[in-house]
Design an enzyme around this catalytic site. Structure first.
Site, PDB file in Angstrom:
ATOM      1  N   TYR A  38       0.836  -1.218   0.000  1.00 56.06           N
ATOM      2  CA  TYR A  38       0.000   0.000   0.000  1.00 56.06           C
ATOM      3  C   TYR A  38       0.866   1.262   0.000  1.00 56.06           C
ATOM      4  O   TYR A  38       0.625   2.194  -0.777  1.00 56.06           O
ATOM      5  CB  TYR A  38      -0.885  -0.056   1.244  1.00 56.06           C
TER       6      TYR A  38
ATOM      7  N   LYS B 103       1.023   4.144  -2.803  1.00 57.00           N
ATOM      8  CA  LYS B 103       0.646   5.526  -2.481  1.00 57.00           C
ATOM      9  C   LYS B 103       1.791   6.502  -2.772  1.00 57.00           C
ATOM     10  O   LYS B 103       1.554   7.632  -3.204  1.00 57.00           O
ATOM     11  CB  LYS B 103       0.206   5.621  -1.011  1.00 57.00           C
TER      12      LYS B 103
HETATM   13  N1  LIG Z   1      -9.607   6.482   5.578  1.00 58.60           N
HETATM   14  C1  LIG Z   1      -8.360   6.956   5.766  1.00 58.60           C
HETATM   15  O1  LIG Z   1      -7.958   7.409   6.862  1.00 58.60           O
HETATM   16  C2  LIG Z   1      -7.418   6.963   4.599  1.00 58.60           C
HETATM   17  C3  LIG Z   1      -6.064   7.295   4.844  1.00 58.60           C
HETATM   18  C4  LIG Z   1      -5.197   7.398   3.772  1.00 58.60           C
HETATM   19  C5  LIG Z   1      -5.666   7.144   2.488  1.00 58.60           C
HETATM   20  N2  LIG Z   1      -6.968   6.788   2.292  1.00 58.60           N
HETATM   21  C6  LIG Z   1      -7.399   6.507   0.927  1.00 58.60           C
HETATM   22  O2  LIG Z   1      -8.651   7.111   0.690  1.00 58.60           O
HETATM   23  C7  LIG Z   1      -9.326   6.364  -0.337  1.00 58.60           C
HETATM   24  C8  LIG Z   1     -10.741   6.052   0.112  1.00 58.60           C
HETATM   25  O3  LIG Z   1     -10.671   5.102   1.171  1.00 58.60           O
HETATM   26  P1  LIG Z   1     -11.772   4.967   2.321  1.00 58.60           P
HETATM   27  O4  LIG Z   1     -11.043   5.066   3.596  1.00 58.60           O
HETATM   28  O5  LIG Z   1     -12.914   5.861   2.047  1.00 58.60           O
HETATM   29  O6  LIG Z   1     -12.170   3.424   2.136  1.00 58.60           O
HETATM   30  P2  LIG Z   1     -13.568   2.690   1.816  1.00 58.60           P
HETATM   31  O7  LIG Z   1     -13.308   1.231   1.844  1.00 58.60           O
HETATM   32  O8  LIG Z   1     -14.640   3.223   2.699  1.00 58.60           O
HETATM   33  O9  LIG Z   1     -13.893   3.158   0.321  1.00 58.60           O
HETATM   34  C9  LIG Z   1     -13.143   2.692  -0.774  1.00 58.60           C
HETATM   35  C10 LIG Z   1     -14.120   2.293  -1.871  1.00 58.60           C
HETATM   36  O10 LIG Z   1     -13.372   1.939  -3.046  1.00 58.60           O
HETATM   37  C11 LIG Z   1     -14.081   0.901  -3.692  1.00 58.60           C
HETATM   38  N3  LIG Z   1     -13.183   0.157  -4.584  1.00 58.60           N
HETATM   39  C12 LIG Z   1     -12.157  -0.649  -4.210  1.00 58.60           C
HETATM   40  N4  LIG Z   1     -11.561  -1.162  -5.311  1.00 58.60           N
HETATM   41  C13 LIG Z   1     -12.215  -0.655  -6.388  1.00 58.60           C
HETATM   42  C14 LIG Z   1     -12.043  -0.814  -7.788  1.00 58.60           C
HETATM   43  N5  LIG Z   1     -11.093  -1.615  -8.283  1.00 58.60           N
HETATM   44  N6  LIG Z   1     -12.889  -0.167  -8.627  1.00 58.60           N
HETATM   45  C15 LIG Z   1     -13.867   0.629  -8.118  1.00 58.60           C
HETATM   46  N7  LIG Z   1     -14.071   0.817  -6.787  1.00 58.60           N
HETATM   47  C16 LIG Z   1     -13.251   0.181  -5.940  1.00 58.60           C
HETATM   48  C17 LIG Z   1     -14.605   0.019  -2.561  1.00 58.60           C
HETATM   49  O11 LIG Z   1     -15.707  -0.780  -2.975  1.00 58.60           O
HETATM   50  C18 LIG Z   1     -14.976   1.077  -1.504  1.00 58.60           C
HETATM   51  O12 LIG Z   1     -16.359   1.417  -1.554  1.00 58.60           O
HETATM   52  C19 LIG Z   1      -8.451   5.142  -0.615  1.00 58.60           C
HETATM   53  O13 LIG Z   1      -7.641   5.387  -1.745  1.00 58.60           O
HETATM   54  C20 LIG Z   1      -7.601   5.041   0.627  1.00 58.60           C
HETATM   55  O14 LIG Z   1      -6.387   4.360   0.392  1.00 58.60           O
HETATM   56  C21 LIG Z   1      -7.840   6.687   3.312  1.00 58.60           C
END
Ligand SMILES: NC(=O)c1ccc[n+]([C@@H]2O[C@H](COP(=O)([O-])OP(=O)(O)OC[C@H]3O[C@@H](n4cnc5c(N)ncnc54)[C@H](O)[C@@H]3O)[C@@H](O)[C@H]2O)c1
Length: 293
Positions: free
Chosen positions: A171, A175
């Site tokens: 990951y 990133k």
């Molecule tokens: N939540 C945090 O604190 C955090 C921190 C750093 C980065 N992020 C990043 O933020 C983004 C959103 O994450 P989140 O925390 O909302 O997670 P989440 O799991 O709530 O949402 C991610 C969504 O992406 C969808 N998804 C996954 N693979 C897919 C694909 N191949 N095609 C289409 N849709 C797909 C999933 O079905 C899910 O609904 C991600 O890129 C994550 O790495 C989140």
């Protein structure tokens, strides 16, 4: 008038979590939104129309414009269908928010090939795939004399740009690659009227609730905020105003990465020369041992 009035936006992984909040805010601000989500599990298995269509239904009920898309953005073909849907449904494309993500955490010594491939595919290739097809469309528009006024917001992570997180080699590497891709794309696409930035968010979502240590802390923070009527610093909705601003015509920033959590936004600086040592000729290993540490 909303900050995104008249814009057509594609948001990947917008069925839940941070992407869902982006979609709802973008629609409230006047954008027509293609809500993409294949609804896999945290680790990327399975598909379902569910969450993307639910977000669309919510937007339509509030009087906004949106359509659902369940393509897998980790493939060139799925990303093309997503970009094509925006153009065929809403007549163009102004904004791409690359947000979809999964986790398959494990230490590098125990990581199998599929754990590496799937995480790098959804994050790094998924960003590149949508960016590629959108960039090709914007390039054609520019060459045809319709200079775009477009924006891309990518989603990096502290894991990869500021905090090496044990167990997230796949990951974090993806990133960090997204942050690098953001800077290269900003440079390449400026000539076509496209700005490209990235965020590194922290919020309470399915991903973080499943992360050891973070989930418990974030859930407790939500309970405290609810009990005290205070600011919920881990709400995923806190991330979206920055993304909407970066996507809007109010913004002329490009080639930047911003950390965002709660009410705090930090501009991140990338790799830079921290220290330089020089020699007049070839290095001797003993000289390096003496001078480099
Ligand atoms: N939540 C945090 O604190 C955090 C921190 C750093 C980065 N992020 C990043 O933020 C983004 C959103 O994450 P989140 O925390 O909302 O997670 P989440 O799991 O709530 O949402 C991610 C969504 O992406 C969808 N998804 C996954 N693979 C897919 C694909 N191949 N095609 C289409 N849709 C797909 C999933 O079905 C899910 O609904 C991600 O890129 C994550 O790495 C989140």
């Amino acid at each position: 008038m909303g900050a995104l009035e008249g814009k057509v936006a594609v948001i990947t992984g917008a069925g839940r979590g941070i992407g869902r909040e982006h979609a709802l805010l973008f629609a409230r601000e006047g954008a027509a939104v293609v809500v993409n989500d294949l609804d896999g599990s945290n680790s990327g298995e399975g598909t379902d129309i569910g969450p993307a269509q639910e977000v669309v239904n919510e937007i339509l009920a509030a009087g906004g414009r949106a359509v659902a898309n369940t393509e897998n953005i980790a493939t060139w073909d799925g990303a093309k269908k997503l970009v094509d849907q925006a153009i065929s449904e809403f007549g163009g494309l102004d904004v791409v928010i690359n947000n979809a993500g999964i986790l398959r955490d494990t230490f590098i010594a125990g990581m199998d090939e599929s754990q590496w491939d799937s995480v790098v595919a959804v994050h790094l290739k998924g960003h590149a795939a949508v960016l590629h097809h959108a960039a090709a469309y914007w390039k054609d528009q520019s060459k045809a004399g319709n200079q775009p006024n477009a924006a891309v917001v990518n989603t990096a992570s502290a894991s990869g740009v500021t905090v090496p997180n044990a167990g997230q080699g796949n990951y974090g590497a993806a990133k960090a690659g997204i942050a690098a891709l953001t800077l290269v794309a900003a440079d390449e696409l400026a000539r076509y009227g496209v700005r490209v930035n990235a965020i590194a968010p922290i919020a309470r979502t399915r991903l973080t609730l499943a992360t050891p240590g973070m989930g418990v802390m974030m859930a407790a923070a939500a309970e405290d905020a609810a009990a005290e009527g205070g600011f919920d610093a881990f709400s995923p909705a806190n991330i979206s105003p920055l993304v909407a601003y970066l996507a809007s015509d109010k913004c002329d920033i490009t080639g930047k990465v911003f950390a965002v959590q709660g009410g705090a936004i930090s501009e991140l600086a990338g790799w830079h020369d921290a220290k330089t040592i020089e020699t007049e000729g070839p290095w001797l290993i003993d000289d390096l041992a003496a001078r480099l540490p």
